[in-house]
Design an enzyme around this catalytic site. Structure first.
Site, PDB file in Angstrom:
ATOM      1  CG  HIS A  39      -6.913  17.383  75.660  1.00  0.00           C
ATOM      2  ND1 HIS A  39      -8.384  17.860  75.740  1.00  0.00           N
ATOM      3  CD2 HIS A  39      -6.416  18.224  76.454  1.00  0.00           C
ATOM      4  CE1 HIS A  39      -8.435  18.522  76.510  1.00  0.00           C
ATOM      5  NE2 HIS A  39      -7.847  19.041  77.602  1.00  0.00           N
ATOM      6  CB  SER A 128      -9.732  10.381  87.983  1.00  0.00           C
ATOM      7  OG  SER A 128      -9.351  11.331  86.851  1.00  0.00           O
ATOM      8  CG  ASP A 174     -10.868  10.843  84.002  1.00  0.00           C
ATOM      9  OD1 ASP A 174      -9.332  10.881  83.083  1.00  0.00           O
ATOM     10  OD2 ASP A 174     -11.353  11.960  83.748  1.00  0.00           O
TER      11      ASP A 174
HETATM   12  C1  GLA Z   1     -10.518  14.991  81.143  1.00  0.00           C
HETATM   13  C2  GLA Z   1     -11.343  13.735  80.696  1.00  0.00           C
HETATM   14  C3  GLA Z   1      -9.978  12.630  79.808  1.00  0.00           C
HETATM   15  C4  GLA Z   1      -9.008  13.107  79.347  1.00  0.00           C
HETATM   16  C5  GLA Z   1      -8.517  14.281  80.069  1.00  0.00           C
HETATM   17  C6  GLA Z   1      -6.831  14.666  78.458  1.00  0.00           C
HETATM   18  O1  GLA Z   1      -9.577  14.421  81.962  1.00  0.00           O
HETATM   19  O2  GLA Z   1     -11.777  13.038  81.566  1.00  0.00           O
HETATM   20  O3  GLA Z   1     -11.500  11.903  79.001  1.00  0.00           O
HETATM   21  O4  GLA Z   1     -10.218  13.535  77.650  1.00  0.00           O
HETATM   22  O5  GLA Z   1      -9.259  15.203  80.446  1.00  0.00           O
HETATM   23  O6  GLA Z   1      -6.670  14.440  78.449  1.00  0.00           O
END
Ligand code: GLA
Length: 392
Positions: A39, A128, A174
């Protein structure tokens, strides 16, 4: 054949069977984990991700129609829609269509496409798969039309897919991880200036294990946006108070008194961001020194901050992490990704992987009636475009 080659070969064959021709381009992207730095991407902070050896592969070719025809082997599902508009509400279709739109945005090209998607990246488990899909499509279209997009451009356009087509205002952690990772390395990415530092990763006495809590919260994306907005609001208040503060990097863990002007909730959010950036730097030092104990402690501290300051954890995962502290061989761990459920990343002493997974699984089943899945991780190269059929 390696797992990567297997996916590639399969995808090519599926495409040939489906469309009776060879694909023009095949691109493949790994999934990703994040060791630390959670985050912070949308707060211009620092993260330490790595790509893992699970892959999403796409085979693609232009066609001479106005239609985009897509087939997902993974979902056993397909679509065919007009190039210019997508009214399909299926998420994977929105990702494919959105990625094509964003890649050709501002270019003179327009075309229909035939596409096959085939993936071994588990979906919805925080590694992801959707970023891998975006990156693969962007890379392919970049290649097909020789658009000369830079990596940063590709990453930004992938983010636009999330923002404009999926309605998730995510950062770029990601996609950066899927695209920029290097084999047997982890890297530190600075979202302030996109500076990247690779660290050769040679630690032989440890293993990284992902545990899936199987908790999925409907509220996760609205809570994510809530955090994004809270951070924006905090920054605005801080810069009104002190015009030298333009972003969270103008603060550090020793300037805590600066944030005392904020309402308590926002103080906690900023405390997380500032302390997490600090932990990423300390993690880099710990890895370089091969200080396993310090690495574990930093993971635990990160979890505590995500739980108490950023408030993105959940009871099941907190209990898991707490229980893990009593398991021999567990060095540290934390909730990973967007939060509110999902997965944990754990650092385990080599040789204790199986006993850790067994003990945690029994605890989790007894306590919550749920099975947890485990995944052993190795770090691989980022996405690439593998194959171009010049005969097409
Ligand atoms: C998700 C979002 C990322 C990032 C994470 C937390 O995966 O897609 O961009 O903010 O949460 O680190």
């Amino acid at each position: 054949m390696t797992p990567k080659q297997t996916v590639l070969e399969q995808t090519k064959k599926i495409f040939q069977n489906k469309y009776n021709k060879n694909p023009e381009v095949i691109s493949i992207s790994p999934g990703r984990i994040n060791i630390i730095g959670e985050h912070v991407d949308y707060n211009l902070g620092l993260s330490m991700p790595a790509a893992i050896d699970k892959y999403l592969c796409i085979a693609i070719s232009k066609n001479r129609t106005e239609k985009i025809n897509g087939y997902s082997e993974t979902l056993n599902d397909s679509f065919s829609n007009n190039y210019s508009s997508n009214n399909d509400s299926r998420n994977w279709v929105k990702y494919v269509h959105g990625s094509i739109m964003e890649s050709l945005n501002k270019s003179k090209y327009k075309s229909g496409f035939d596409i096959v998607i085939n993936s071994t990246i588990p979906m919805g488990k925080g590694v992801s798969s959707s970023a891998a899909l975006e990156v693969s499509i962007l890379l392919s279209i970049n290649k097909i039309f020789n658009l000369k997009m830079s990596n940063n451009d590709i990453i930004k356009r992938c983010q636009s897919v999330d923002h404009n087509h999926i309605n998730i205002k995510s950062g770029i952690l990601d996609q950066s991880a899927c695209l920029l990772s290097k084999k047997d390395s982890i890297f530190i990415i600075d979202f302030y200036d996109m500076n990247i530092e690779y660290i050769k990763y040679n630690l032989k006495n440890i293993k990284w294990i992902l545990i899936d809590s199987k908790i999925r919260r409907e509220l996760a994306s609205s809570k994510y946006h809530e955090r994004v907005n809270e951070c924006k609001q905090a920054l605005k208040l801080l810069s009104i108070q002190n015009n030298k503060i333009n972003n969270f990097r103008d603060l550090n863990i020793n300037t805590a008194k600066e944030i005392s002007i904020l309402p308590p909730k926002l103080q906690k959010r900023v405390t997380h961001v500032v302390s997490e950036n600090d932990r990423v730097i300390k993690m880099k030092e710990a890895i370089k020194k091969e200080s396993i104990k310090q690495m574990g402690d930093l993971l635990i501290k990160s979890h505590e901050s995500l739980r108490d300051n950023y408030e993105v954890s959940c009871t099941e995962i907190d209990r898991m992490i707490n229980f893990s502290k009593s398991i021999k061989g567990w060095i540290g761990g934390r909730i990973m990704g967007g939060g509110f459920g999902g997965v944990t990343i754990n650092l385990i002493q080599l040789g204790y992987e199986d006993s850790f997974i067994d003990k945690l699984s029994i605890f989790y089943k007894n306590f919550f009636g749920l099975n947890c899945d485990a995944e052993d991780l190795s770090f691989v190269d980022g996405a690439e475009t593998i194959y171009i059929n010049s005969l097409n």
